[in-house]
Design an enzyme around this catalytic site. Structure first.
Site, PDB file in Angstrom:
ATOM      1  CD  GLU A 162      -1.743   0.867   3.404  1.00  0.00           C
ATOM      2  OE1 GLU A 162      -2.093  -0.282   3.728  1.00  0.00           O
ATOM      3  OE2 GLU A 162      -1.868   1.826   4.160  1.00  0.00           O
ATOM      4  CG  HIS A 175      -3.068  -6.155   8.192  1.00  0.00           C
ATOM      5  ND1 HIS A 175      -2.602  -6.086   6.903  1.00  0.00           N
ATOM      6  CD2 HIS A 175      -3.723  -4.984   8.402  1.00  0.00           C
ATOM      7  CE1 HIS A 175      -2.949  -4.927   6.348  1.00  0.00           C
ATOM      8  NE2 HIS A 175      -3.621  -4.231   7.246  1.00  0.00           N
ATOM      9  CG  ASN A 230      -4.958  -3.585   3.022  1.00  0.00           C
ATOM     10  OD1 ASN A 230      -4.587  -3.880   1.890  1.00  0.00           O
ATOM     11  ND2 ASN A 230      -4.442  -2.610   3.700  1.00  0.00           N
TER      12      ASN A 230
HETATM   13  P1  FDA Z   1     -11.545  -6.166  15.652  1.00  0.00           P
HETATM   14  O1  FDA Z   1     -10.189  -6.042  16.225  1.00  0.00           O
HETATM   15  O2  FDA Z   1     -11.949  -5.215  14.600  1.00  0.00           O
HETATM   16  O3  FDA Z   1     -12.631  -6.041  16.819  1.00  0.00           O
HETATM   17  C1  FDA Z   1     -12.499  -6.668  18.065  1.00  0.00           C
HETATM   18  C2  FDA Z   1     -13.284  -5.882  19.093  1.00  0.00           C
HETATM   19  O4  FDA Z   1     -13.428  -6.667  20.276  1.00  0.00           O
HETATM   20  C3  FDA Z   1     -12.626  -4.581  19.533  1.00  0.00           C
HETATM   21  O5  FDA Z   1     -13.560  -3.544  19.471  1.00  0.00           O
HETATM   22  C4  FDA Z   1     -12.185  -4.858  20.969  1.00  0.00           C
HETATM   23  O6  FDA Z   1     -12.228  -3.705  21.794  1.00  0.00           O
HETATM   24  C5  FDA Z   1     -13.214  -5.871  21.421  1.00  0.00           C
HETATM   25  N1  FDA Z   1     -12.751  -6.780  22.481  1.00  0.00           N
HETATM   26  C6  FDA Z   1     -11.575  -7.449  22.542  1.00  0.00           C
HETATM   27  N2  FDA Z   1     -11.546  -8.239  23.641  1.00  0.00           N
HETATM   28  C7  FDA Z   1     -12.720  -8.052  24.286  1.00  0.00           C
HETATM   29  C8  FDA Z   1     -13.275  -8.589  25.485  1.00  0.00           C
HETATM   30  N3  FDA Z   1     -12.608  -9.486  26.229  1.00  0.00           N
HETATM   31  N4  FDA Z   1     -14.502  -8.151  25.886  1.00  0.00           N
HETATM   32  C9  FDA Z   1     -15.192  -7.238  25.139  1.00  0.00           C
HETATM   33  N5  FDA Z   1     -14.702  -6.706  23.982  1.00  0.00           N
HETATM   34  C10 FDA Z   1     -13.487  -7.123  23.561  1.00  0.00           C
HETATM   35  N6  FDA Z   1      -7.570  -3.680   7.458  1.00  0.00           N
HETATM   36  C11 FDA Z   1      -8.022  -3.509   6.200  1.00  0.00           C
HETATM   37  O7  FDA Z   1      -8.638  -4.416   5.620  1.00  0.00           O
HETATM   38  N7  FDA Z   1      -7.805  -2.316   5.565  1.00  0.00           N
HETATM   39  C12 FDA Z   1      -7.108  -1.295   6.146  1.00  0.00           C
HETATM   40  O8  FDA Z   1      -6.944  -0.218   5.544  1.00  0.00           O
HETATM   41  C13 FDA Z   1      -6.609  -1.491   7.465  1.00  0.00           C
HETATM   42  N8  FDA Z   1      -5.859  -0.527   8.077  1.00  0.00           N
HETATM   43  C14 FDA Z   1      -5.545  -0.664   9.418  1.00  0.00           C
HETATM   44  C15 FDA Z   1      -4.940   0.392  10.092  1.00  0.00           C
HETATM   45  C16 FDA Z   1      -4.698   0.300  11.454  1.00  0.00           C
HETATM   46  C17 FDA Z   1      -4.042   1.448  12.183  1.00  0.00           C
HETATM   47  C18 FDA Z   1      -5.080  -0.886  12.157  1.00  0.00           C
HETATM   48  C19 FDA Z   1      -4.849  -1.027  13.640  1.00  0.00           C
HETATM   49  C20 FDA Z   1      -5.670  -1.930  11.478  1.00  0.00           C
HETATM   50  C21 FDA Z   1      -5.896  -1.838  10.116  1.00  0.00           C
HETATM   51  N9  FDA Z   1      -6.524  -2.868   9.415  1.00  0.00           N
HETATM   52  C22 FDA Z   1      -6.906  -2.698   8.118  1.00  0.00           C
HETATM   53  C23 FDA Z   1      -6.845  -4.159  10.077  1.00  0.00           C
HETATM   54  C24 FDA Z   1      -8.315  -4.311  10.444  1.00  0.00           C
HETATM   55  O9  FDA Z   1      -8.766  -3.187  11.158  1.00  0.00           O
HETATM   56  C25 FDA Z   1      -8.482  -5.584  11.283  1.00  0.00           C
HETATM   57  O10 FDA Z   1      -8.034  -6.683  10.508  1.00  0.00           O
HETATM   58  C26 FDA Z   1      -9.910  -5.830  11.713  1.00  0.00           C
HETATM   59  O11 FDA Z   1     -10.393  -4.754  12.493  1.00  0.00           O
HETATM   60  C27 FDA Z   1     -10.048  -7.117  12.507  1.00  0.00           C
HETATM   61  O12 FDA Z   1     -11.417  -7.400  12.659  1.00  0.00           O
HETATM   62  P2  FDA Z   1     -11.939  -8.397  13.764  1.00  0.00           P
HETATM   63  O13 FDA Z   1     -13.386  -8.612  13.547  1.00  0.00           O
HETATM   64  O14 FDA Z   1     -11.054  -9.590  13.784  1.00  0.00           O
HETATM   65  O15 FDA Z   1     -11.722  -7.685  15.180  1.00  0.00           O
END
Ligand code: FDA
Length: 504
Positions: free
Chosen positions: A356, A442, A480
């Site tokens: 990217e 990721h 991504n």
């Molecule tokens: P995700 O992490 O989204 O959600 C999990 C949730 O569960 C969170 O809200 C957390 O607080 C909650 N949680 C965790 N433990 C808990 C508990 N015990 N009790 C209650 N709640 C709890 N991807 C992409 O495709 N394109 C992109 O441009 C980007 N860019 C990017 C930038 C940055 C800075 C980051 C950090 C990440 C990306 N990503 C990305 C990655 C993408 O955001 C990521 O892969 C997904 O959010 C993952 O989705 P999930 O459903 O796995 O969990």
């Protein structure tokens, strides 16, 4: 007991969680979502919900005393970070020994902090990673369903070619092309029409005001505006925020009993609740869902969980790197924080890379070209339960990222050679370092589909217990990941509702 019963609980509010909750709600199942982070809909004293990247405050970070920005330095000086009060902010950096993982915290999970890049993986690589999943169904039904549910849209190419806000991307494209590499436009969930309005000065700026990793005040269609809004619209789904699930056990009647800590935004414990449910969906992300299941297995509350839980983790080959351009090739003091182009060299048999072209919206000319490279690194890490700290620890060593660095280096060496340019060594902390190999955006794996679960995310050893998020994907998907996480969750929940819930 004193517990509250709900038919279905979804842990987390990220991609997998949001899809599951919407489809459960549509099927008429009363569903409670438990999210440890906040609902981000109230403006602070500055009138904004989120703080920007250039002047971060406590809203930026999940219980830190100083912000931990990915690009922590410029000319080795720590200019980007600020001391802050510990608070339930939106971006967390979970620091393991040799790898740090950025995750979103709040209603919407990662969608609140990510770049919005909405990429459907190459079919051949999807089939290599998840061979047991029917690719015809995925590409015919579930990827299109995910793209429409997420409201993915494409940039207007004429606007891209002329706007000053994407000069950085055009410069990087030209340099990739002079090395014989091809680039591709990348769809996004940021509303490109809104961004044009930002450029025209008709609407408040967000992507064009250096907002992204600490949240976008406008423009981005994060999950709270797409899947979660639709889920709430069914009238069957409720969300409790600042509720963190700690333990899971199964009761004699087969229902699940959760202990849940409710805190205030400053971290003060308000209540410890017991909530029980018949169907339990874990959507707490690769780190969160894996930790919950590891803890349950190792403390004996779900003793029949498989030994596969914790395995198959990878950072999707993430390596960040930057190049220094010649003075006659400025990248622009105005940069959109939302990426629009990628260098696609995934067909390279020796070193497949999808990179990217990332902005560096510093507000001044830096001559930097920044990239987040996604490489194909076969190395995998393993989560283990650390009883003393009561948390999942990640077994992953820095040298496991050497294949990813080598692949990124082979691509950017070509670009540097063709353009007689060099790397920047000052952006990733105090050391002299051209490749950031110690953090990722990721995280994938930990409860791998078909290993820790069946082929639809049903957790092995337990009935009515499901994993729905990025922990299902075994460490790499080549692009991504959120479109894949969303599409897989759509596929799995459809099957689960039909077979496990509809008739019960
Ligand atoms: P995700 O992490 O989204 O959600 C999990 C949730 O569960 C969170 O809200 C957390 O607080 C909650 N949680 C965790 N433990 C808990 C508990 N015990 N009790 C209650 N709640 C709890 N991807 C992409 O495709 N394109 C992109 O441009 C980007 N860019 C990017 C930038 C940055 C800075 C980051 C950090 C990440 C990306 N990503 C990305 C990655 C993408 O955001 C990521 O892969 C997904 O959010 C993952 O989705 P999930 O459903 O796995 O969990």
């Amino acid at each position: 007991s004193g517990s509250t019963f709900v038919p279905a609980v979804v842990v987390g509010t990220g991609y997998g969680a949001a899809v599951s909750a919407l489809r459960l709600g549509e099927a008429g199942v009363s569903t409670l979502m438990l999210e440890m982070g906040q609902l981000w809909n109230q403006p602070g004293s500055d009138g904004n919900i989120f703080c920007g990247m250039l002047k971060p405050d406590k809203r930026s970070s999940w219980f830190k005393t100083r912000t931990e920005a990915p690009l922590g330095s410029f000319l080795w000086l720590d200019l980007a970070n600020r001391d802050i009060d510990p608070y339930a902010g939106v971006l967390d950096r979970v620091n393991f020994d040799q790898m740090s993982v950025y995750v979103g915290r709040g209603v919407g999970g990662g969608s609140l902090v990510n770049g919005g890049m909405a990429v459907t993986p190459r079919r051949s690589y999807f089939q290599e990673v998840l061979p047991q999943v029917d690719a015809d169904e995925m590409y015919g039904t579930y990827f299109p369903r995910a793209n429409s549910g997420l409201r993915v849209n494409n940039i207007d190419k004429d606007w891209f070619e002329q706007t000053e806000w994407y000069q950085f991307a055009r410069v990087a494209r030209q340099q990739a092309e002079s090395a014989g590499l091809k680039t591709t436009f990348v769809p996004n969930v940021y509303d490109w029409d809104y961004m044009r309005g930002e450029a025209d000065g008709t609407v408040p700026k967000s992507a064009l005001a250096a907002e992204v990793i600490y949240g976008n005040n406008h423009g981005k269609v994060s999950l709270d505006k797409s899947y979660l809004a639709a889920a709430l619209g069914t009238g069957k789904v409720t969300i409790e925020t600042l509720h963190q699930v700690k333990t899971i056990r199964q009761q004699n009647d087969g229902t699940y009993l959760l202990t849940v800590e409710q805190k205030d935004p400053d971290g003060k414990l308000l209540a410890t609740k017991e909530i029980s449910c018949r169907h339990l969906f874990l959507g707490a992300g690769s780190l969160g869902s894996t930790e919950l299941l590891l803890r349950a297995r190792e403390t004996g509350t779900l003793p029949a969980l498989s030994s596969a839980i914790g395995g198959g983790w990878g950072p999707n080959g993430n390596i960040m790197t930057a190049r220094a351009n010649h003075v006659w090739n400025p990248t622009g003091s105005k940069q959109s924080s939302i990426p629009a182009l990628g260098i696609d060299d995934w067909d390279n048999p020796d070193n497949p890379v999808f990179a990217e072209i990332a902005p560096m919206p510093a507000g001044l000319e830096t001559w930097v070209s920044l990239y987040l490279a996604i490489t194909k690194n076969p190395q995998r890490g393993t989560f283990v339960y650390d009883a003393a700290k009561d948390r999942a620890d990640l077994r992953w060593t820095r040298d496991q990222n050497a294949p990813a660095v080598a692949a990124a280096k082979s691509l950017f060496d070509r670009i540097n050679k063709a353009n007689t340019t060099i790397y920047r060594y000052d952006l990733f902390g105090k050391q002299i370092k051209a490749f950031a190999d110690d953090f990722c955006y990721h995280p994938l794996g930990g409860c791998v589909l078909g290993e820790a679960t069946d082929n639809y995310g049903r957790v092995s050893g337990y009935k009515n217990l499901y994993v729905t998020d990025g922990s299902l994907i075994p460490g790499s998907i080549g692009v991504n990941p959120f479109v894949t996480i969303t599409a897989l969750a759509e596929r799995n929940v459809e099957r689960v509702i039909k077979e496990d819930i509809a008739g019960s």
